[in-house]
Design a protein around this motif. Structure first.
Motif, short mmCIF file in Angstrom:
data_model
loop_
_atom_site.label_atom_id
_atom_site.label_comp_id
_atom_site.label_asym_id
_atom_site.label_seq_id
_atom_site.Cartn_x
_atom_site.Cartn_y
_atom_site.Cartn_z
N THR A 193 -5.45 -11.27 4.03
CA THR A 193 -4.98 -9.92 4.35
C THR A 193 -4.06 -9.94 5.57
O THR A 193 -4.40 -10.51 6.61
CB THR A 193 -6.17 -8.99 4.62
N HIS A 194 -2.91 -9.30 5.44
CA HIS A 194 -1.94 -9.24 6.53
C HIS A 194 -2.24 -8.07 7.46
O HIS A 194 -2.43 -6.94 7.02
CB HIS A 194 -0.52 -9.09 5.95
N ILE A 195 -2.26 -8.34 8.79
CA ILE A 195 -2.45 -7.30 9.79
C ILE A 195 -1.27 -7.36 10.76
O ILE A 195 -1.18 -8.26 11.59
CB ILE A 195 -3.77 -7.48 10.56
N MET A 234 13.95 -6.39 4.68
CA MET A 234 12.65 -5.73 4.70
C MET A 234 12.74 -4.23 5.01
O MET A 234 11.94 -3.45 4.52
CB MET A 234 11.76 -6.40 5.76
N TYR A 235 13.71 -3.87 5.83
CA TYR A 235 13.85 -2.47 6.23
C TYR A 235 15.07 -1.87 5.53
O TYR A 235 16.19 -2.34 5.71
CB TYR A 235 14.03 -2.36 7.75
N PRO A 236 14.87 -0.84 4.71
CA PRO A 236 15.97 -0.29 3.92
C PRO A 236 17.09 0.31 4.76
O PRO A 236 18.25 0.30 4.37
CB PRO A 236 15.30 0.78 3.06
N LYS A 237 16.75 0.85 5.94
CA LYS A 237 17.77 1.47 6.79
C LYS A 237 17.59 1.01 8.23
O LYS A 237 16.58 1.30 8.86
CB LYS A 237 17.67 3.00 6.71
N LEU A 238 18.57 0.30 8.75
CA LEU A 238 18.58 -0.11 10.14
C LEU A 238 19.70 0.62 10.87
O LEU A 238 20.75 0.89 10.29
CB LEU A 238 18.79 -1.63 10.26
N ASP A 239 19.48 0.90 12.13
CA ASP A 239 20.49 1.60 12.92
C ASP A 239 21.49 0.65 13.59
O ASP A 239 22.20 1.05 14.51
CB ASP A 239 19.81 2.46 14.00
N LYS A 284 6.26 -7.23 1.31
CA LYS A 284 6.54 -5.79 1.44
C LYS A 284 6.06 -5.29 2.79
O LYS A 284 5.24 -5.94 3.45
CB LYS A 284 5.84 -5.00 0.32
N LEU A 285 6.57 -4.13 3.19
CA LEU A 285 6.11 -3.51 4.43
C LEU A 285 4.69 -2.98 4.21
O LEU A 285 4.41 -2.35 3.19
CB LEU A 285 7.03 -2.35 4.82
N GLY A 288 8.82 -4.64 14.13
CA GLY A 288 9.29 -5.99 13.87
C GLY A 288 10.49 -6.41 14.69
O GLY A 288 11.28 -7.24 14.26
N GLY A 289 10.63 -5.83 15.87
CA GLY A 289 11.75 -6.19 16.75
C GLY A 289 12.99 -5.34 16.56
O GLY A 289 13.97 -5.50 17.29
#
Length: 328
Positions: free
Chosen positions: A185-187, A107-112, A326-327, A76-77
């Protein structure tokens, strides 16, 4: 009496300090002395790319120095954003992110990386409405009403491609499902470019895409635009009605693109980049190009752009919570 350095000694000290600072000052005043890289965190062919390429070409033309794009897609970038955040803050790496990066923290629990603290906001590049597009061979409808009727007659039959989990394409699809009480449906893909190619070839049925990347494909008849998710019709697309005109007034989603520098980049270089960005966006050529991509040229830079980004992070956190996205 306290000892006072002689005039000659003070002059020597001043000259020494000037000599030490001269190379750094010269490095900033001569910027760019070599090619400047813009990290674009999605594959070629997507909306970020559609705006980055003509813009960097114009800045290259104006400065006589090369501004190049380095596509680093994934997650997702966030893969490209991480690379950009960890780049040397020497003025030779910039990051062209998007609205997706204000969604990612929810959306992402842990980003760097942290978009607000690991980057310096340079400026907004473009803001385009999302557009509901379908493959006309797979989805035989002509407007939003027809799509909703088709979805209700064929529950769970259709799918939609996105630029990846946590992108505006993903959230736009989830919001559409929430507001219309339908299921699609999400792809997720690694970027809008690959998703669009599969939409055109018929591998997926539809997308909730940023108009910038869909524009030329709509004009070429390869995909069909059903509605733009904005208050008014998009520049360059007067015949494409809004979702509000077709009975969905609350369905408003935009994809925007911006430029950042890694934290620690010299202020003088950031200021120069802002000036070059404003010059390029203000040109007649860029204005015409932006209209062709469904938008107008923005005027939002520096701290004001940073405040906008912070407000978007808060807004999208609420959207993610309300939509239950959700992911995958």
């Amino acid at each position: 009496m306290p000892h006072t350095p002689s005039i000659s000694r003070r002059r020597l000290l001043a000259a020494g300090a000037a000599a030490l600072s001269a190379p750094w000052a010269h490095a900033q005043s001569s910027w760019p002395a070599r090619p400047v890289t813009w990290i674009v965190p999605f594959p070629a062919g997507g909306g970020t790319d559609a705006f980055a390429r003509p813009l960097t070409a114009m800045i290259t033309k104006n400065t006589g120095r090369q501004f190049i794009i380095d596509n680093k897609g994934g997650a997702g970038g966030t893969v490209g954003a991480t690379l950009a955040a960890k780049s040397a803050p020497d003025g030779y790496t910039f990051f062209m992110g998007a609205v997706h990066h204000t969604i990612a923290p929810s959306m992402y629990p842990k980003l760097d990386y942290n978009l607000e603290t690991d980057f310096i906001p340079v400026g907004l590049i473009a803001s385009v409405p999302q557009v509901v597009v379908v493959n006309p061979q797979r989805v035989p409808v002509n407007d939003l009403k027809g799509l909703l009727e088709y979805l209700r007659r064929n529950p769970a039959k259709l799918n939609y491609g996105s630029a990846g989990n946590g992108t505006s394409h993903h959230l736009a699809g989830e919001l559409f499902k929430l507001q219309t009480k339908t299921f699609i449906t999400h792809i997720p893909y690694r970027g809008a470019g690959p998703a669009l190619q599969d939409l055109i070839s018929g591998q997926v049925d539809m997308m909730f895409d940023g108009l910038g990347s869909s524009a030329n494909h709509i004009k070429g008849g390869r995909i069909k635009g059903l509605a733009v998710a904005s208050e008014k019709r998009a520049p360059g697309f007067p015949d494409l009605p809004t979702a509000a005109e077709q009975g969905l007034p609350q369905y408003q989603v935009a994809t925007w693109y911006g430029l950042w520098a890694p934290k620690g980049t010299p202020r003088e270089i950031v200021d120069r980049m802002q000036a070059e960005l404003a010059k390029a966006l203000g040109s007649h050529e860029m204005k015409e190009t932006w209209i062709g991509l469904g938008t107008e040229t923005p005027q939002l830079q520096g701290e004001a752009f940073g405040r906008f980004v912070s407000s978007e992070i808060k807004r999208w956190a609420e959207v993610v919570k309300a939509s239950g996205a959700k992911l995958d």
